[in-house]
Design an enzyme around this catalytic site. Structure first.
Site, PDB file in Angstrom:
ATOM      1  N   SER A  32       0.827  -1.218   0.000  1.00 62.46           N
ATOM      2  CA  SER A  32       0.000   0.000   0.000  1.00 62.46           C
ATOM      3  C   SER A  32       0.852   1.256   0.000  1.00 62.46           C
ATOM      4  O   SER A  32       1.678   1.453   0.881  1.00 62.46           O
ATOM      5  CB  SER A  32      -0.875   0.064   1.253  1.00 62.46           C
ATOM      6  N   HIS A  63      -4.346   0.098  -4.589  1.00 61.86           N
ATOM      7  CA  HIS A  63      -3.577  -1.013  -5.161  1.00 61.86           C
ATOM      8  C   HIS A  63      -3.929  -1.125  -6.638  1.00 61.86           C
ATOM      9  O   HIS A  63      -4.892  -1.797  -6.995  1.00 61.86           O
ATOM     10  CB  HIS A  63      -3.952  -2.342  -4.500  1.00 61.86           C
ATOM     11  N   HIS A  85      -5.271  -9.900  -1.640  1.00 65.90           N
ATOM     12  CA  HIS A  85      -5.378 -10.147  -0.196  1.00 65.90           C
ATOM     13  C   HIS A  85      -6.472 -11.164   0.085  1.00 65.90           C
ATOM     14  O   HIS A  85      -7.484 -11.204  -0.626  1.00 65.90           O
ATOM     15  CB  HIS A  85      -5.735  -8.845   0.536  1.00 65.90           C
ATOM     16  N   TYR A  87      -8.505 -10.929   2.469  1.00 65.63           N
ATOM     17  CA  TYR A  87      -9.741 -10.228   2.867  1.00 65.63           C
ATOM     18  C   TYR A  87     -10.609  -9.841   1.673  1.00 65.63           C
ATOM     19  O   TYR A  87     -11.776  -9.502   1.838  1.00 65.63           O
ATOM     20  CB  TYR A  87      -9.448  -9.003   3.756  1.00 65.63           C
ATOM     21  N   GLU A  88     -10.027  -9.883   0.474  1.00 64.87           N
ATOM     22  CA  GLU A  88     -10.836  -9.633  -0.723  1.00 64.87           C
ATOM     23  C   GLU A  88     -11.679 -10.851  -1.081  1.00 64.87           C
ATOM     24  O   GLU A  88     -12.514 -10.778  -1.982  1.00 64.87           O
ATOM     25  CB  GLU A  88      -9.928  -9.275  -1.906  1.00 64.87           C
ATOM     26  N   ALA A 115       2.658  -2.287   4.050  1.00 66.57           N
ATOM     27  CA  ALA A 115       2.407  -1.312   5.103  1.00 66.57           C
ATOM     28  C   ALA A 115       1.959  -2.119   6.315  1.00 66.57           C
ATOM     29  O   ALA A 115       1.216  -3.091   6.178  1.00 66.57           O
ATOM     30  CB  ALA A 115       1.320  -0.346   4.672  1.00 66.57           C
ATOM     31  N   MET A 213      -1.913  -7.350   6.809  1.00 66.20           N
ATOM     32  CA  MET A 213      -2.926  -8.245   6.229  1.00 66.20           C
ATOM     33  C   MET A 213      -2.454  -8.875   4.926  1.00 66.20           C
ATOM     34  O   MET A 213      -3.268  -9.240   4.084  1.00 66.20           O
ATOM     35  CB  MET A 213      -4.212  -7.457   5.964  1.00 66.20           C
ATOM     36  N   SER A 214      -1.135  -9.001   4.773  1.00 68.13           N
ATOM     37  CA  SER A 214      -0.636  -9.572   3.512  1.00 68.13           C
ATOM     38  C   SER A 214       0.600 -10.416   3.795  1.00 68.13           C
ATOM     39  O   SER A 214       0.829 -10.834   4.927  1.00 68.13           O
ATOM     40  CB  SER A 214      -0.290  -8.432   2.542  1.00 68.13           C
ATOM     41  N   ASN A 237       1.482   3.212  10.791  1.00 66.36           N
ATOM     42  CA  ASN A 237       0.674   3.699  11.923  1.00 66.36           C
ATOM     43  C   ASN A 237       1.065   2.871  13.136  1.00 66.36           C
ATOM     44  O   ASN A 237       1.618   1.782  12.982  1.00 66.36           O
ATOM     45  CB  ASN A 237      -0.828   3.501  11.629  1.00 66.36           C
ATOM     46  N   HIS A 249      -7.239   3.829   6.727  1.00 71.62           N
ATOM     47  CA  HIS A 249      -6.480   3.548   5.511  1.00 71.62           C
ATOM     48  C   HIS A 249      -5.814   4.828   4.987  1.00 71.62           C
ATOM     49  O   HIS A 249      -4.716   4.781   4.426  1.00 71.62           O
ATOM     50  CB  HIS A 249      -7.418   2.940   4.457  1.00 71.62           C
TER      51      HIS A 249
HETATM   52  N1  HPA Z   1      -3.050  -3.511  11.179  1.00 72.90           N
HETATM   53  C1  HPA Z   1      -3.183  -4.356  10.146  1.00 72.90           C
HETATM   54  N2  HPA Z   1      -2.767  -4.066   8.926  1.00 72.90           N
HETATM   55  C2  HPA Z   1      -2.211  -2.871   8.715  1.00 72.90           C
HETATM   56  C3  HPA Z   1      -2.054  -1.932   9.746  1.00 72.90           C
HETATM   57  C4  HPA Z   1      -2.503  -2.276  11.048  1.00 72.90           C
HETATM   58  O1  HPA Z   1      -2.393  -1.503  12.009  1.00 72.90           O
HETATM   59  N3  HPA Z   1      -1.456  -0.827   9.190  1.00 72.90           N
HETATM   60  C5  HPA Z   1      -1.269  -1.120   7.878  1.00 72.90           C
HETATM   61  N4  HPA Z   1      -1.706  -2.351   7.585  1.00 72.90           N
END
Ligand code: HPA
Length: 274
Positions: A32, A63, A85, A87-88, A115, A213-214, A237, A249
């Site tokens: 990302s 993406h 991903h 989650y998709e 990320a 998440m990847s 973050n 996001h």
């Molecule tokens: N959690 C999960 N996935 C992420 C995060 C997070 O804090 N930041 C970027 N991708």
């Protein structure tokens, strides 16, 4: 698509090769907000995922879905701008399908970027983290199902999922170029929700330094295929519950934008030596 077989991999690779372009030695998966690396490719050939046989189409904002062939600092690479991903709704073997195609194209090593949320409280948004190892917290595995020995062994060793040689290379390169590179363990979860503060406490207790998440299914398939892996997280973050603020996001994308120059400096120097 649920089951992946050698025929599908060969078809996708043959299609890509039919478009011309370089014969790649290094594979890159851009996370990302880290797609900017694509702008630094030369002799670029771009192929939309939707054109490639058996490739799924990525759906998440931020993406873009294209496979790029080209050179970085003279090194022939294949780059995924945008990834798939779980989650998709894709199975883990689908999210990792492009890694098998990269292997079929001749790639020997893979740079995965993402990320991630910082779990280690000494991290700050904007830090780059060398992934030393991962926790597969998805409860899924891309290798489930019959094993084709042509693709790899039934029970792959994961004791050096992230290559010691490439980690050393990344740390030395970062040092030589004045880029701060932290290190830690990446916990890969399914998403798409960010974690609860309690889950972050759990993950910290389990030894994780960052969460995302990847990556984990791609790396499992890469190791199965015998590729050497280098992983870099952009800490976009602080993970849930660390700061008194919600996660978004937008924040993830904004931080990736801020760390862009450092990220590019590091990967541009690492890729020729991978
Ligand atoms: N959690 C999960 N996935 C992420 C995060 C997070 O804090 N930041 C970027 N991708």
């Amino acid at each position: 698509m649920s089951h992946v077989n050698l025929g599908m991999i060969e078809e996708a690779a043959a299609f890509i090769q039919s478009k011309g372009g370089v014969k790649p030695e290094v594979g890159l998966i851009l996370g990302s907000g880290l797609g900017v690396l694509a702008d630094l490719l030369v002799d670029t050939l771009s192929i939309p995922y939707s054109d490639i046989p058996h490739f799924p189409v990525s759906t998440v904002e931020g993406h873009e879905g294209e496979l790029l062939l080209g050179k970085i600092q003279g090194r022939p690479v294949v780059m995924m701008k945008g990834r798939f991903h779980m989650y998709e709704g894709y199975g883990p073997e689908v999210t990792a399908f492009p890694v098998r195609v990269m292997k079929q194209l001749g790639v020997k090593s893979l740079l995965v970027t993402n990320a991630a949320g910082g779990i280690d409280t000494s991290f700050e948004p904007g830090d780059l983290m060398l992934i030393t190892d991962h926790l597969n917290m998805t409860g899924r595995n891309p290798l489930i199902g019959p094993n084709d020995p042509a693709l790899g062994v039934r029970f792959p060793d994961m004791s050096e999922a992230y290559s010691r040689r490439l980690r050393k290379l990344a740390l030395e390169t970062a040092e030589n170029h004045g880029v701060m590179l932290k290190q830690g363990i990446y916990a890969g979860l399914l998403g798409p929700t960010y974690e609860t503060p309690a889950e972050i406490v759990m993950l910290r207790t389990l030894g994780a330094h960052a969460v995302g998440m990847s990556t984990v299914s791609e790396v499992i398939v890469a190791r199965h295929a015998g590729l050497e892996v280098l992983g870099i997280s952009c800490i976009s973050n602080m993970a849930a519950g660390i700061l008194d603020q919600p996660l978004s996001h937008e924040e993830v994308m904004e931080t990736a934008e801020k760390v862009r120059d450092q990220f590019l400096k590091l990967v541009m120097a690492v890729i020729p030596a991978m």
